[in-house]
Motif scaffolding. Structure first.
Motif, PDB file in Angstrom:
ATOM      1  N   GLN A 111       0.823  -1.208   0.000  1.00  0.00           N
ATOM      2  CA  GLN A 111       0.000   0.000   0.000  1.00  0.00           C
ATOM      3  C   GLN A 111       0.863   1.268   0.000  1.00  0.00           C
ATOM      4  OE1 GLN A 111      -2.602   0.632   3.420  1.00  0.00           O
ATOM      5  NE2 GLN A 111      -4.147   1.548   2.088  1.00  0.00           N
ATOM      6  N   ILE A 112       0.443   2.240  -0.800  1.00  0.00           N
ATOM      7  CA  ILE A 112       1.142   3.520  -0.884  1.00  0.00           C
ATOM      8  C   ILE A 112       0.770   4.376   0.327  1.00  0.00           C
ATOM      9  CG2 ILE A 112       1.390   5.656  -2.211  1.00  0.00           C
ATOM     10  CD1 ILE A 112       0.799   3.971  -4.730  1.00  0.00           C
ATOM     11  N   LEU A 113       1.790   4.864   1.032  1.00  0.00           N
ATOM     12  CA  LEU A 113       1.587   5.639   2.256  1.00  0.00           C
ATOM     13  C   LEU A 113       1.736   7.133   2.032  1.00  0.00           C
ATOM     14  CD1 LEU A 113       3.710   3.370   4.645  1.00  0.00           C
ATOM     15  CD2 LEU A 113       1.240   3.236   4.178  1.00  0.00           C
ATOM     16  N   ASN A 114       2.618   7.513   1.117  1.00  0.00           N
ATOM     17  CA  ASN A 114       2.879   8.930   0.877  1.00  0.00           C
ATOM     18  C   ASN A 114       3.551   9.085  -0.480  1.00  0.00           C
ATOM     19  OD1 ASN A 114       3.021  11.749   1.583  1.00  0.00           O
ATOM     20  ND2 ASN A 114       5.196  11.479   1.968  1.00  0.00           N
ATOM     21  N   ILE A 115       3.347  10.236  -1.110  1.00  0.00           N
ATOM     22  CA  ILE A 115       4.003  10.546  -2.393  1.00  0.00           C
ATOM     23  C   ILE A 115       4.558  11.956  -2.299  1.00  0.00           C
ATOM     24  CG2 ILE A 115       3.734  10.791  -4.882  1.00  0.00           C
ATOM     25  CD1 ILE A 115       1.358   8.879  -4.731  1.00  0.00           C
ATOM     26  N   SER A 116       5.838  12.105  -2.589  1.00  0.00           N
ATOM     27  CA  SER A 116       6.481  13.413  -2.534  1.00  0.00           C
ATOM     28  C   SER A 116       7.296  13.631  -3.801  1.00  0.00           C
ATOM     29  CB  SER A 116       7.383  13.519  -1.297  1.00  0.00           C
ATOM     30  OG  SER A 116       8.371  12.499  -1.305  1.00  0.00           O
ATOM     31  N   THR A 117       7.790  14.858  -3.984  1.00  0.00           N
ATOM     32  CA  THR A 117       8.631  15.188  -5.131  1.00  0.00           C
ATOM     33  C   THR A 117      10.055  15.409  -4.657  1.00  0.00           C
ATOM     34  OG1 THR A 117       6.790  16.236  -6.307  1.00  0.00           O
ATOM     35  CG2 THR A 117       9.015  16.800  -7.031  1.00  0.00           C
ATOM     36  N   VAL A 118      11.004  14.773  -5.334  1.00  0.00           N
ATOM     37  CA  VAL A 118      12.422  14.949  -5.036  1.00  0.00           C
ATOM     38  C   VAL A 118      13.150  15.266  -6.335  1.00  0.00           C
ATOM     39  CG1 VAL A 118      12.349  13.387  -3.048  1.00  0.00           C
ATOM     40  CG2 VAL A 118      12.903  12.474  -5.320  1.00  0.00           C
ATOM     41  N   TYR A 119      14.399  15.678  -6.232  1.00  0.00           N
ATOM     42  CA  TYR A 119      15.206  15.995  -7.408  1.00  0.00           C
ATOM     43  C   TYR A 119      16.482  15.166  -7.361  1.00  0.00           C
ATOM     44  CZ  TYR A 119      12.091  19.931  -8.220  1.00  0.00           C
ATOM     45  OH  TYR A 119      10.987  20.697  -8.463  1.00  0.00           O
ATOM     46  N   GLU A 120      16.648  14.303  -8.357  1.00  0.00           N
ATOM     47  CA  GLU A 120      17.809  13.420  -8.405  1.00  0.00           C
ATOM     48  C   GLU A 120      18.210  13.176  -9.859  1.00  0.00           C
ATOM     49  OE1 GLU A 120      16.540  10.865  -4.415  1.00  0.00           O
ATOM     50  OE2 GLU A 120      17.260   9.830  -6.207  1.00  0.00           O
ATOM     51  N   PRO A 121      19.477  12.851 -10.129  1.00  0.00           N
ATOM     52  CA  PRO A 121      19.871  12.438 -11.482  1.00  0.00           C
ATOM     53  C   PRO A 121      19.125  11.167 -11.882  1.00  0.00           C
ATOM     54  CG  PRO A 121      21.802  12.962 -10.150  1.00  0.00           C
ATOM     55  CD  PRO A 121      20.627  12.919  -9.210  1.00  0.00           C
ATOM     56  N   VAL A 122      18.875  11.009 -13.186  1.00  0.00           N
ATOM     57  CA  VAL A 122      18.016   9.921 -13.652  1.00  0.00           C
ATOM     58  C   VAL A 122      18.755   8.965 -14.577  1.00  0.00           C
ATOM     59  CG1 VAL A 122      15.940  11.335 -13.442  1.00  0.00           C
ATOM     60  CG2 VAL A 122      17.201  11.283 -15.614  1.00  0.00           C
ATOM     61  N   LEU A 123      18.125   7.817 -14.791  1.00  0.00           N
ATOM     62  CA  LEU A 123      18.680   6.793 -15.680  1.00  0.00           C
ATOM     63  C   LEU A 123      17.565   5.807 -16.010  1.00  0.00           C
ATOM     64  CD1 LEU A 123      22.122   5.096 -15.332  1.00  0.00           C
ATOM     65  CD2 LEU A 123      20.125   3.658 -15.615  1.00  0.00           C
ATOM     66  N   ASN A 124      17.608   5.267 -17.215  1.00  0.00           N
ATOM     67  CA  ASN A 124      16.639   4.243 -17.600  1.00  0.00           C
ATOM     68  C   ASN A 124      17.365   3.101 -18.302  1.00  0.00           C
ATOM     69  OD1 ASN A 124      14.010   3.139 -17.847  1.00  0.00           O
ATOM     70  ND2 ASN A 124      13.927   3.774 -19.979  1.00  0.00           N
ATOM     71  N   ILE A 125      16.880   1.885 -18.090  1.00  0.00           N
ATOM     72  CA  ILE A 125      17.474   0.736 -18.767  1.00  0.00           C
ATOM     73  C   ILE A 125      16.383  -0.054 -19.483  1.00  0.00           C
ATOM     74  CG2 ILE A 125      19.436   0.554 -17.198  1.00  0.00           C
ATOM     75  CD1 ILE A 125      18.060  -1.650 -15.740  1.00  0.00           C
ATOM     76  N   HIS A 126      16.771  -0.612 -20.627  1.00  0.00           N
ATOM     77  CA  HIS A 126      15.868  -1.459 -21.404  1.00  0.00           C
ATOM     78  C   HIS A 126      16.377  -2.894 -21.357  1.00  0.00           C
ATOM     79  CE1 HIS A 126      13.178   1.434 -23.516  1.00  0.00           C
ATOM     80  NE2 HIS A 126      14.167   2.273 -23.197  1.00  0.00           N
ATOM     81  N   THR A 127      15.504  -3.793 -20.949  1.00  0.00           N
ATOM     82  CA  THR A 127      15.824  -5.216 -20.975  1.00  0.00           C
ATOM     83  C   THR A 127      15.247  -5.834 -22.244  1.00  0.00           C
ATOM     84  OG1 THR A 127      13.811  -5.794 -19.781  1.00  0.00           O
ATOM     85  CG2 THR A 127      15.777  -5.330 -18.461  1.00  0.00           C
ATOM     86  N   MET A 128      15.677  -7.042 -22.550  1.00  0.00           N
ATOM     87  CA  MET A 128      15.207  -7.697 -23.768  1.00  0.00           C
ATOM     88  C   MET A 128      13.702  -7.957 -23.750  1.00  0.00           C
ATOM     89  SD  MET A 128      17.765  -7.971 -25.868  1.00  0.00           S
ATOM     90  CE  MET A 128      17.526  -9.327 -27.014  1.00  0.00           C
ATOM     91  N   ASN A 129      13.107  -8.089 -22.560  1.00  0.00           N
ATOM     92  CA  ASN A 129      11.650  -8.288 -22.517  1.00  0.00           C
ATOM     93  C   ASN A 129      10.904  -7.033 -22.062  1.00  0.00           C
ATOM     94  OD1 ASN A 129      12.000  -8.195 -19.753  1.00  0.00           O
ATOM     95  ND2 ASN A 129      11.223 -10.249 -19.361  1.00  0.00           N
ATOM     96  N   SER A 130      11.630  -5.904 -21.957  1.00  0.00           N
ATOM     97  CA  SER A 130      11.036  -4.590 -21.665  1.00  0.00           C
ATOM     98  C   SER A 130      10.430  -4.488 -20.268  1.00  0.00           C
ATOM     99  CB  SER A 130       9.968  -4.213 -22.712  1.00  0.00           C
ATOM    100  OG  SER A 130      10.530  -4.195 -24.007  1.00  0.00           O
ATOM    101  N   ARG A 131      10.856  -5.354 -19.354  1.00  0.00           N
ATOM    102  CA  ARG A 131      10.347  -5.326 -17.983  1.00  0.00           C
ATOM    103  C   ARG A 131      11.514  -5.437 -17.013  1.00  0.00           C
ATOM    104  NH1 ARG A 131       7.470  -9.941 -20.164  1.00  0.00           N
ATOM    105  NH2 ARG A 131       5.690  -9.190 -21.369  1.00  0.00           N
TER     106      ARG A 131
END
Length: 238
Positions: free
Chosen positions: A156-176
């Motif tokens: 269960q989600i308890l709280n949602i906030s906004t933060v600022y951080e460097p980002v990165l994304n990775i792609h796997t062969m099955n996209s998950r």
């Protein structure tokens, strides 16, 4: 279906992941408690088009090296993923996006019962409340709803906030992939596509050449193509 949810694609599944081990071989869905999350950086400039990714400090489970931050993931790593039924498998990484980025970006930090996930608002996570698995934007989750962890665990989600951080994304062969214990997609929303029924087949088709190049170890060419595509997207967003 709403325009932001669609059955998770199952294309390119064959040969993209190693045989599924037993459940005991996988790490517990429990992740770093929110209280232990490293304080985020503050933005240093005016807003710019934001890549839709995860925090570089988010973690995945590598078959070769155990739990590692996304910033340490390398092309060819085999990381914890899941198949179209949500069963854990491992899948190879063939593309890493924004790895050289150091500028803090606005991200949602979704605190839940088992830890937290730091992700951009327009990145797709996996909703397992219906079958087949469905894609759902991070910004569409609300306090009191649930994120899906390994082995179908609902947190269960308890709280949602906004933060600022460097980002990165990775792609796997099955996209998950499983990020900080949460079932996630490699995909983020692209503004020119208003329907997942169009977007998912298009992006899967567009990734075929990159998957083929990965299979013959043309990693530098993959990086060049991705850089060119990212540049065009950034220009179109301005």
């Amino acid at each position: 279906d709403s325009p932001t949810e669609s059955p998770l694609p199952v294309a390119f599944e064959t040969g993209s992941a190693s045989p599924s081990p037993t459940a005991s071989a996988f790490p517990s869905p429990s992740v770093t408690p929110a209280a232990l999350v490293t304080p985020s950086l503050t933005p240093t400039s005016s807003p710019t088009p934001t890549p839709d990714c995860f925090s570089q400090s988010s973690t995945v489970h590598s078959l070769e090296r155990g739990r590692i931050p996304l910033s340490q993931v390398q092309i060819g790593d085999t990381i914890l993923s899941f198949d179209s039924s949500g069963t854990p498998v491992y899948s190879k990484v063939f593309l890493i996006q924004h790895k050289s980025s150091t500028q803090p970006r606005p991200l949602l930090q979704i605190h839940h019962e088992h830890g937290s996930l730091t992700v951009s608002k327009n990145h797709y996570l996996i909703d397992t409340t219906e079958h087949p698995l469905r894609l759902k934007l991070a910004k569409e989750y609300h306090i009191g709803e649930h994120l899906t962890l390994l082995h179908g665990t609902q947190s269960q989600i308890l709280n949602i906030s906004t933060v600022y951080e460097p980002v990165l994304n990775i792609h796997t062969m099955n996209s998950r992939l499983v990020v900080d214990g949460v079932l996630s997609s490699s995909f983020a929303r692209i503004w020119i596509f208003h329907s997942l029924e169009i977007y998912i087949p298009f992006i899967q088709f567009a990734l075929i050449p990159l998957r083929m190049l990965h299979s013959i170890h043309c990693h530098a060419l993959i990086a060049s193509i991705n850089h060119m595509a990212s540049t065009l997207m950034a220009v179109s967003n301005k």
